[in-house]
Design a protein around this motif. Structure first.
Motif, PDB file in Angstrom:
ATOM      1  N   PRO A 343       9.965 -11.433   6.987  1.00  0.00           N
ATOM      2  CA  PRO A 343       8.971 -12.601   6.439  1.00  0.00           C
ATOM      3  C   PRO A 343       8.975 -12.653   5.069  1.00  0.00           C
ATOM      4  CG  PRO A 343       8.041 -11.176   8.090  1.00  0.00           C
ATOM      5  CD  PRO A 343       9.424 -10.438   7.778  1.00  0.00           C
ATOM      6  N   ILE A 344       9.141 -13.790   4.234  1.00  0.00           N
ATOM      7  CA  ILE A 344       9.330 -13.934   3.015  1.00  0.00           C
ATOM      8  C   ILE A 344       7.854 -13.831   2.364  1.00  0.00           C
ATOM      9  CG2 ILE A 344       8.392 -16.672   3.153  1.00  0.00           C
ATOM     10  CD1 ILE A 344      11.409 -14.816   0.871  1.00  0.00           C
ATOM     11  N   VAL A 345       7.047 -13.688   2.957  1.00  0.00           N
ATOM     12  CA  VAL A 345       5.650 -13.575   2.287  1.00  0.00           C
ATOM     13  C   VAL A 345       5.498 -12.195   1.833  1.00  0.00           C
ATOM     14  CG1 VAL A 345       4.397 -12.999   4.605  1.00  0.00           C
ATOM     15  CG2 VAL A 345       3.108 -13.978   2.677  1.00  0.00           C
ATOM     16  N   ASN A 346       6.274 -11.185   2.542  1.00  0.00           N
ATOM     17  CA  ASN A 346       6.454  -9.770   2.286  1.00  0.00           C
ATOM     18  C   ASN A 346       7.350  -9.539   1.149  1.00  0.00           C
ATOM     19  OD1 ASN A 346       4.547  -9.099   4.245  1.00  0.00           O
ATOM     20  ND2 ASN A 346       5.981  -8.622   5.834  1.00  0.00           N
ATOM     21  N   SER A 347       8.675  -9.939   1.240  1.00  0.00           N
ATOM     22  CA  SER A 347       9.820  -9.717   0.316  1.00  0.00           C
ATOM     23  C   SER A 347       9.622 -10.374  -0.958  1.00  0.00           C
ATOM     24  CB  SER A 347      11.043  -9.795   1.101  1.00  0.00           C
ATOM     25  OG  SER A 347      11.189 -11.144   1.265  1.00  0.00           O
ATOM     26  N   ALA A 348       8.706 -11.549  -0.994  1.00  0.00           N
ATOM     27  CA  ALA A 348       8.505 -12.391  -2.281  1.00  0.00           C
ATOM     28  C   ALA A 348       7.383 -11.842  -2.937  1.00  0.00           C
ATOM     29  CB  ALA A 348       8.547 -13.963  -1.652  1.00  0.00           C
ATOM     30  N   THR A 349       6.442 -11.205  -2.375  1.00  0.00           N
ATOM     31  CA  THR A 349       5.068 -10.911  -3.236  1.00  0.00           C
ATOM     32  C   THR A 349       4.850  -9.619  -3.409  1.00  0.00           C
ATOM     33  OG1 THR A 349       4.009 -11.172  -0.912  1.00  0.00           O
ATOM     34  CG2 THR A 349       4.159 -13.269  -2.130  1.00  0.00           C
ATOM     35  N   PHE A 350       5.741  -8.621  -2.869  1.00  0.00           N
ATOM     36  CA  PHE A 350       5.457  -7.027  -3.202  1.00  0.00           C
ATOM     37  C   PHE A 350       6.624  -6.718  -3.927  1.00  0.00           C
ATOM     38  CE2 PHE A 350       2.839  -7.585   0.800  1.00  0.00           C
ATOM     39  CZ  PHE A 350       1.580  -7.456   0.190  1.00  0.00           C
ATOM     40  N   PRO A 351       6.287  -6.151  -4.923  1.00  0.00           N
ATOM     41  CA  PRO A 351       7.634  -5.353  -5.643  1.00  0.00           C
ATOM     42  C   PRO A 351       8.037  -4.372  -5.238  1.00  0.00           C
ATOM     43  CG  PRO A 351       5.509  -4.947  -6.951  1.00  0.00           C
ATOM     44  CD  PRO A 351       5.165  -5.959  -5.878  1.00  0.00           C
ATOM     45  N   MET A 352       9.319  -4.037  -4.982  1.00  0.00           N
ATOM     46  CA  MET A 352       9.886  -2.665  -4.395  1.00  0.00           C
ATOM     47  C   MET A 352      10.570  -1.942  -5.293  1.00  0.00           C
ATOM     48  SD  MET A 352      11.821  -4.556  -0.926  1.00  0.00           S
ATOM     49  CE  MET A 352      12.645  -2.866  -0.429  1.00  0.00           C
ATOM     50  N   ALA A 353      10.832  -2.467  -6.243  1.00  0.00           N
ATOM     51  CA  ALA A 353      11.516  -1.779  -7.525  1.00  0.00           C
ATOM     52  C   ALA A 353      10.490  -1.949  -8.704  1.00  0.00           C
ATOM     53  CB  ALA A 353      12.694  -2.026  -7.689  1.00  0.00           C
ATOM     54  N   PRO A 354       9.496  -1.151  -8.939  1.00  0.00           N
ATOM     55  CA  PRO A 354       8.648  -1.597 -10.033  1.00  0.00           C
ATOM     56  C   PRO A 354       9.354  -1.147 -11.384  1.00  0.00           C
ATOM     57  CG  PRO A 354       7.720   0.025  -8.308  1.00  0.00           C
ATOM     58  CD  PRO A 354       8.868  -0.162  -7.906  1.00  0.00           C
ATOM     59  N   LEU A 355       9.083  -1.979 -12.560  1.00  0.00           N
ATOM     60  CA  LEU A 355       9.335  -1.905 -13.771  1.00  0.00           C
ATOM     61  C   LEU A 355       8.969  -0.599 -14.343  1.00  0.00           C
ATOM     62  CD1 LEU A 355       8.571  -5.458 -14.802  1.00  0.00           C
ATOM     63  CD2 LEU A 355      11.014  -4.468 -14.648  1.00  0.00           C
ATOM     64  N   ARG A 356       9.919   0.058 -15.147  1.00  0.00           N
ATOM     65  CA  ARG A 356       9.583   1.386 -15.701  1.00  0.00           C
ATOM     66  C   ARG A 356       9.455   1.146 -17.230  1.00  0.00           C
ATOM     67  NH1 ARG A 356       7.449   3.934 -11.328  1.00  0.00           N
ATOM     68  NH2 ARG A 356       8.717   3.842  -9.515  1.00  0.00           N
TER      69      ARG A 356
END
Length: 582
Positions: A343-356
């Motif tokens: 579902p694009i609403v999940n993969s487009a709106t939640f970061p999976m690899a946070p910026l460090r």
């Protein structure tokens, strides 16, 4: 106790400091637990407002990232459950209690069984299995930590070798992920193919990838599409956590094997263009998957589609309003193409690899609500990996078609100066790249179908963001978050590379702009004449060939008397991807 949230040297808090830290912990774990229980969007936003009041910026970002991680993981598991239901006969027939006994289990040492399975997979007269899931089997007494690949073989039918749309009872097999993919990859490497792959990475909250996929489908020019495959999201999560110490080479082998497997599955849909279009599952997965995919498929086509951060936030908020904030997203129809998508609403709106390594980011994100902050961070992470890969293109040969969504959306173009509509030309350029048709003209009926599809999608996207327009103050806050990203300044300069809409377009281009870097340039952005005079265009890449088959142009070529073909980080901001264009 996390010393990062403690104001006392050494991280040992006492008195008022300890009380404040205890209150922060209560807020963090209390609100996280409530969100995990599944709340309405309004209540979740209210809880986030409470957290913003009580928590320090670092603690707030840590709490939010835990919630993002939980939502992505639960969403991925729910999608896998829906896929299991689909291959188990559908909602009416599927029995979760009988799930375990319906799978043929093939171990890592069962080489004969794996080879027999691979021989069946490569049989072009039979329908290719679908990828159901990549999971551990905690009930496995021998190795509960090993990841397994779950494959389902469609029943024989008169529909040819295509995957049936409707749910059915599939024959199912569970194999060792690493061992099986290693053998499958070798089998596909030994198999000649005339089908090219094109991978689309996104930094527009999914708007660009969705638009291109639908336009390619509607144009009907022999390009098969695989959109946001759920197995890619699962693999991205495994890469992000990697508790089993899977090596980079093993991940690369898995990606090669499964991409080739999925491409072979849709072979009946491949036509004159001999191309399969993969869209990576949203901007959240890009930082984790793109470097591996590009390395494995260095000779294939790569496309990076982006929009400005503010436009991306507005579209992402529109997705949340449309689908809700719940991770339990069901497909609109019980059809394989829809059920198997993340579902694009999940993969487009939640970061999976946070910026460090961005100390200023927590403070700026704390001034945004949770939905805005998550989309901004996901967008920044996607652009960040793009910039990092572009900075190493002499080593990795990453020369993608960099597609600015603003051209397709009829926003004023870069460099034309008169605000004229460049959407038709931009559309023609990107279709030529995807289909490998630059050296031959696209049929008029293909272009007309594509234009009609683009017009329809453009209207849908404009309606989606209409009620989610950011205020001027919100745009300023988002810009401040974007401008905290300093690591893109490699030697104080950043390479430019967006493809300009031109009849004779090139993947290599350079130009300097003067615009806000978070929002896209508005009308009146004019091309610098001296940039044109001193520009090195490089070789025009024929899309029928691999990027690495072409000579790589040197961005630091002599520019006698002209301006540098890079953005000067000291003179102006250098982050927005709109800067990466000719």
């Amino acid at each position: 106790m996390d010393s990062a949230t403690c104001s006392v040297p050494g991280g040992i808090c006492t008195g008022e400091s300890a009380s404040a830290s205890t209150l922060e912990n209560l807020v963090i774990y209390g609100t996280t637990a409530l969100v995990a229980m599944g709340l309405s969007t309004i209540l979740a936003m209210q809880l986030d407002g409470v957290s913003r009041w009580f928590l320090s910026p670092k603690s707030l970002l840590a709490k939010r990232r835990r919630e993002y991680k939980y939502a992505i993981e639960q969403g991925s598991e729910y999608t896998a459950l829906m896929i299991r239901q689909h291959v188990g006969g559908g909602k009416g027939l599927y029995d979760p209690k009988m799930e375990s006994i319906t799978w043929e289990k093939i171990g890592r040492n069962d080489t004969e069984e794996m080879d027999a399975l691979i021989s069946e997979i490569k049989d072009s007269e039979k329908a290719t299995p679908v990828i159901v899931a990549i999971e551990q089997d905690l009930d496995d007494a021998n190795n509960p930590n090993e990841f397994h690949l779950f494959l389902a073989f469609p029943p024989e039918s008169s529909a040819g070798v295509s995957t049936p749309a409707a749910p059915n009872l599939y024959r199912k097999a569970r194999v060792s992920l690493i061992a099986f993919c290693d053998r499958l990859a070798k089998a596909f490497k030994d198999q000649m193919t005339s089908t090219a792959l094109c991978f689309v990475a996104d930094a527009s909250s999914g708007a660009g990838a969705e638009m291109l996929t639908d336009v390619v489908k509607d144009s009907n020019h022999g390009v098969a599409t695989i959109s946001n495959p759920a197995w890619m999201t699962t693999l991205a999560l495994i890469i992000a956590n990697n508790t089993q110490n899977i090596t980079t080479q093993q991940f690369e082998t898995v990606i090669f094997a499964l991409c080739r497997l999925d491409a072979f599955r849709v072979r009946e849909s491949v036509g004159v263009s001999r191309t399969v279009l993969f869209t990576l599952p949203g901007q959240a997965c890009v930082p984790l998957l793109l470097p591996l995919i590009q390395k494995v498929f260095v000779h294939e086509r790569h496309l990076f589609v982006y929009d400005g951060c503010c436009h991306s936030v507005e579209y992402g908020l529109g997705l949340i309003n449309k689908y809700g904030s719940s991770y339990r997203q069901k497909a609109s129809k019980e059809e394989w193409e829809l059920v198997s998508k993340t579902p694009i609403v999940n993969s487009a709106t939640f970061p999976m690899a946070p910026l460090r390594h961005n100390r200023a980011l927590p403070d700026t994100l704390s001034k945004l609500n949770s939905s805005q902050a998550s989309i901004v961070e996901a967008w920044m992470a996607s652009v960040d990996v793009f910039l990092d890969m572009k900075s190493k293109e002499k080593k990795n040969f990453y020369t993608p078609f960099v597609c600015r969504l603003g051209f397709l959306m009829k926003r004023s173009g870069i460099g034309n100066g008169d605000g004229s509509d460049l959407s038709d030309l931009a559309l023609k350029n990107v279709l030529e790249f995807i289909s490998g048709s630059k050296s031959r003209a696209l049929p008029e009926k293909v272009l007309e179908a594509a234009k009609s599809s683009l017009k329809r999608k453009r209207s849908e996207f404009e309606d989606a963001v209409q009620s989610n327009k950011l205020t001027p103050d919100e745009k300023i806050l988002i810009e401040k978050s974007v401008f905290t990203h300093k690591s893109i300044l490699i030697g104080e300069k950043t390479l430019l590379d967006t493809v300009q809409p031109k009849p004779d377009w090139s993947l290599k281009a350079a130009k300097k702009l003067k615009s806000c870097l978070c929002c896209l340039p508005g009308e009146g952005d004019e091309e610098d004449e001296s940039d044109n005079e001193g520009e090195t265009t490089g070789e025009t890449v024929d899309n029928g060939r691999s990027d690495t088959d072409q000579s790589q142009s040197n961005g630091r070529s002599d520019n006698k008397g002209g301006k540098p073909k890079y953005v000067d980080g000291k003179a102006q901001f250098a982050f927005d991807p709109t800067m990466f264009s000719k």
